[in-house]
Design a protein around this motif. Sequence first.
Motif, PDB file in Angstrom:
ATOM      1  N   ASN A 102       9.480 -68.763 -49.382  1.00  0.00           N
ATOM      2  CA  ASN A 102       8.298 -67.345 -49.435  1.00  0.00           C
ATOM      3  C   ASN A 102       9.179 -66.583 -48.205  1.00  0.00           C
ATOM      4  O   ASN A 102       9.159 -65.676 -47.771  1.00  0.00           O
ATOM      5  CB  ASN A 102       6.729 -67.342 -48.744  1.00  0.00           C
ATOM      6  CG  ASN A 102       5.266 -68.316 -49.594  1.00  0.00           C
ATOM      7  OD1 ASN A 102       6.094 -67.443 -50.462  1.00  0.00           O
ATOM      8  ND2 ASN A 102       4.520 -68.681 -48.980  1.00  0.00           N
ATOM      9  N   ILE A 103       9.299 -67.876 -46.710  1.00  0.00           N
ATOM     10  CA  ILE A 103      10.260 -66.909 -46.369  1.00  0.00           C
ATOM     11  C   ILE A 103      11.835 -66.421 -46.514  1.00  0.00           C
ATOM     12  O   ILE A 103      12.447 -65.452 -46.372  1.00  0.00           O
ATOM     13  CB  ILE A 103      10.577 -67.793 -45.139  1.00  0.00           C
ATOM     14  CG1 ILE A 103       9.089 -67.838 -44.365  1.00  0.00           C
ATOM     15  CG2 ILE A 103      11.783 -67.746 -44.310  1.00  0.00           C
ATOM     16  CD1 ILE A 103       9.673 -69.205 -43.521  1.00  0.00           C
ATOM     17  N   GLY A 104      12.049 -66.880 -47.258  1.00  0.00           N
ATOM     18  CA  GLY A 104      13.942 -66.684 -48.476  1.00  0.00           C
ATOM     19  C   GLY A 104      13.432 -65.056 -49.269  1.00  0.00           C
ATOM     20  O   GLY A 104      13.603 -64.295 -49.180  1.00  0.00           O
ATOM     21  N   ARG A 105      12.141 -64.718 -49.856  1.00  0.00           N
ATOM     22  CA  ARG A 105      11.369 -63.450 -50.490  1.00  0.00           C
ATOM     23  C   ARG A 105      11.878 -62.692 -49.236  1.00  0.00           C
ATOM     24  O   ARG A 105      12.424 -61.486 -49.379  1.00  0.00           O
ATOM     25  CB  ARG A 105      10.369 -63.991 -51.286  1.00  0.00           C
ATOM     26  CG  ARG A 105       9.718 -62.848 -51.900  1.00  0.00           C
ATOM     27  CD  ARG A 105       8.625 -62.942 -53.010  1.00  0.00           C
ATOM     28  NE  ARG A 105       8.655 -61.803 -53.561  1.00  0.00           N
ATOM     29  CZ  ARG A 105       7.611 -62.089 -54.619  1.00  0.00           C
ATOM     30  NH1 ARG A 105       6.533 -63.245 -54.709  1.00  0.00           N
ATOM     31  NH2 ARG A 105       6.363 -61.156 -55.159  1.00  0.00           N
ATOM     32  N   LEU A 106      10.584 -62.991 -48.487  1.00  0.00           N
ATOM     33  CA  LEU A 106      11.241 -61.690 -47.242  1.00  0.00           C
ATOM     34  C   LEU A 106      12.203 -61.702 -46.562  1.00  0.00           C
ATOM     35  O   LEU A 106      12.944 -60.609 -45.709  1.00  0.00           O
ATOM     36  CB  LEU A 106      10.255 -63.036 -45.868  1.00  0.00           C
ATOM     37  CG  LEU A 106       9.613 -61.335 -44.949  1.00  0.00           C
ATOM     38  CD1 LEU A 106       9.207 -60.543 -45.124  1.00  0.00           C
ATOM     39  CD2 LEU A 106       9.733 -62.389 -43.333  1.00  0.00           C
ATOM     40  N   ARG A 136      19.494 -62.002 -43.461  1.00  0.00           N
ATOM     41  CA  ARG A 136      19.939 -63.059 -43.625  1.00  0.00           C
ATOM     42  C   ARG A 136      19.056 -64.221 -43.410  1.00  0.00           C
ATOM     43  O   ARG A 136      18.545 -64.719 -41.884  1.00  0.00           O
ATOM     44  CB  ARG A 136      21.487 -63.445 -42.897  1.00  0.00           C
ATOM     45  CG  ARG A 136      22.356 -62.756 -43.004  1.00  0.00           C
ATOM     46  CD  ARG A 136      23.802 -62.670 -42.676  1.00  0.00           C
ATOM     47  NE  ARG A 136      24.652 -61.878 -43.309  1.00  0.00           N
ATOM     48  CZ  ARG A 136      25.152 -60.974 -41.857  1.00  0.00           C
ATOM     49  NH1 ARG A 136      24.475 -60.840 -41.033  1.00  0.00           N
ATOM     50  NH2 ARG A 136      25.927 -60.271 -42.562  1.00  0.00           N
ATOM     51  N   LEU A 137      19.025 -65.607 -44.015  1.00  0.00           N
ATOM     52  CA  LEU A 137      18.327 -67.008 -43.639  1.00  0.00           C
ATOM     53  C   LEU A 137      19.078 -67.420 -43.623  1.00  0.00           C
ATOM     54  O   LEU A 137      20.397 -68.424 -44.169  1.00  0.00           O
ATOM     55  CB  LEU A 137      17.634 -67.170 -44.772  1.00  0.00           C
ATOM     56  CG  LEU A 137      17.055 -68.765 -44.894  1.00  0.00           C
ATOM     57  CD1 LEU A 137      16.149 -68.014 -43.936  1.00  0.00           C
ATOM     58  CD2 LEU A 137      15.826 -68.614 -45.829  1.00  0.00           C
ATOM     59  N   HIS A 138      19.706 -68.509 -42.847  1.00  0.00           N
ATOM     60  CA  HIS A 138      20.291 -69.648 -42.005  1.00  0.00           C
ATOM     61  C   HIS A 138      19.295 -71.028 -42.158  1.00  0.00           C
ATOM     62  O   HIS A 138      17.998 -70.699 -41.642  1.00  0.00           O
ATOM     63  CB  HIS A 138      20.118 -69.523 -40.748  1.00  0.00           C
ATOM     64  CG  HIS A 138      21.143 -68.291 -40.822  1.00  0.00           C
ATOM     65  ND1 HIS A 138      22.683 -68.671 -40.930  1.00  0.00           N
ATOM     66  CD2 HIS A 138      21.114 -66.832 -40.393  1.00  0.00           C
ATOM     67  CE1 HIS A 138      23.601 -67.323 -40.145  1.00  0.00           C
ATOM     68  NE2 HIS A 138      21.958 -66.545 -40.484  1.00  0.00           N
ATOM     69  N   LYS A 148      11.674 -72.241 -55.850  1.00  0.00           N
ATOM     70  CA  LYS A 148      12.165 -71.403 -56.611  1.00  0.00           C
ATOM     71  C   LYS A 148      10.188 -70.754 -56.865  1.00  0.00           C
ATOM     72  O   LYS A 148      10.433 -69.644 -57.549  1.00  0.00           O
ATOM     73  CB  LYS A 148      12.187 -71.909 -57.943  1.00  0.00           C
ATOM     74  CG  LYS A 148      13.421 -72.489 -58.171  1.00  0.00           C
ATOM     75  CD  LYS A 148      14.199 -73.293 -58.632  1.00  0.00           C
ATOM     76  CE  LYS A 148      15.757 -73.072 -58.607  1.00  0.00           C
ATOM     77  NZ  LYS A 148      16.635 -74.336 -59.119  1.00  0.00           N
ATOM     78  N   ARG A 149      10.111 -71.344 -56.623  1.00  0.00           N
ATOM     79  CA  ARG A 149       8.242 -70.937 -57.306  1.00  0.00           C
ATOM     80  C   ARG A 149       7.857 -70.035 -55.998  1.00  0.00           C
ATOM     81  O   ARG A 149       7.398 -68.242 -56.773  1.00  0.00           O
ATOM     82  CB  ARG A 149       6.725 -71.552 -57.655  1.00  0.00           C
ATOM     83  CG  ARG A 149       5.734 -70.823 -58.255  1.00  0.00           C
ATOM     84  CD  ARG A 149       4.291 -71.596 -58.396  1.00  0.00           C
ATOM     85  NE  ARG A 149       4.724 -73.174 -58.937  1.00  0.00           N
ATOM     86  CZ  ARG A 149       4.739 -74.507 -58.608  1.00  0.00           C
ATOM     87  NH1 ARG A 149       3.492 -74.529 -58.572  1.00  0.00           N
ATOM     88  NH2 ARG A 149       4.798 -75.309 -59.641  1.00  0.00           N
ATOM     89  N   SER A 150       7.763 -70.067 -55.422  1.00  0.00           N
ATOM     90  CA  SER A 150       7.678 -69.212 -53.517  1.00  0.00           C
ATOM     91  C   SER A 150       8.114 -68.081 -53.657  1.00  0.00           C
ATOM     92  O   SER A 150       7.990 -67.295 -53.188  1.00  0.00           O
ATOM     93  CB  SER A 150       7.297 -69.706 -52.722  1.00  0.00           C
ATOM     94  OG  SER A 150       6.508 -71.019 -52.349  1.00  0.00           O
ATOM     95  N   TRP A 165      15.519 -65.262 -55.213  1.00  0.00           N
ATOM     96  CA  TRP A 165      16.520 -66.191 -54.610  1.00  0.00           C
ATOM     97  C   TRP A 165      17.669 -66.611 -54.849  1.00  0.00           C
ATOM     98  O   TRP A 165      18.654 -66.119 -53.768  1.00  0.00           O
ATOM     99  CB  TRP A 165      15.553 -67.799 -54.565  1.00  0.00           C
ATOM    100  CG  TRP A 165      16.853 -69.261 -53.793  1.00  0.00           C
ATOM    101  CD1 TRP A 165      17.646 -69.463 -54.564  1.00  0.00           C
ATOM    102  CD2 TRP A 165      16.235 -69.307 -52.402  1.00  0.00           C
ATOM    103  NE1 TRP A 165      17.975 -70.588 -53.404  1.00  0.00           N
ATOM    104  CE2 TRP A 165      16.933 -70.206 -52.338  1.00  0.00           C
ATOM    105  CE3 TRP A 165      14.982 -68.594 -51.842  1.00  0.00           C
ATOM    106  CZ2 TRP A 165      16.696 -70.766 -50.731  1.00  0.00           C
ATOM    107  CZ3 TRP A 165      14.724 -69.529 -50.712  1.00  0.00           C
ATOM    108  CH2 TRP A 165      15.320 -70.079 -50.444  1.00  0.00           C
ATOM    109  N   VAL A 166      18.151 -65.633 -56.034  1.00  0.00           N
ATOM    110  CA  VAL A 166      19.512 -65.347 -56.117  1.00  0.00           C
ATOM    111  C   VAL A 166      20.182 -64.560 -55.648  1.00  0.00           C
ATOM    112  O   VAL A 166      21.037 -64.328 -55.699  1.00  0.00           O
ATOM    113  CB  VAL A 166      20.066 -65.462 -57.871  1.00  0.00           C
ATOM    114  CG1 VAL A 166      19.596 -66.470 -58.739  1.00  0.00           C
ATOM    115  CG2 VAL A 166      18.774 -63.985 -58.778  1.00  0.00           C
TER     116      VAL A 166
END
Length: 151
Positions: free
Chosen positions: A17-21, A28-30, A45-47, A52-53
């Motif tokens: 979910n945070i990745g999608r946000l 950027r996500l670390h 991957k579902r969230s 994600w790509v």
Amino acid sequence: MLNIVLVEPEIPNNTGNIGRLCVGTESRLHLIHPFGFVINDKNLKRSGLDYWVHLDVTEYTNVDEWIQTIPDLSRVFLMSSHAEKSYLETEFKDGDWLVFGKESVGLSKEVLARFENHLTIPMSKLIRSFNIANSVAFVVGEAKRQIGLKI
């Protein structure tokens, strides 16, 4: 661009979910190891769905490795339910680092001791904390609002 840091994330759905946000807010996500899941976990991957790509994500072996990449330590903000200053009282800038701990215990005392800026999210006394994905959304939303006003 904001930098969102998850220290030892444990729950794949939250990280997804945070990745999608991050994709949606151009942040950027670390991710700092160890994780409580495998990065290709189906729940992650579902969230994150098929976003994600498109995610700008970097993984680090540990906190020390991550710290070496930060150009200005004064722009690192650690979220803690024990902090006294609210994220709503903070002036955010483009490029800031927003750091969140693992779901079960938050950030360790060792990590907190390495940085000056500790922030909390105001909440009812009836709960200990918010879900991490919600917490990230609150803080990123406010930071993006402030940065947008300066442009």
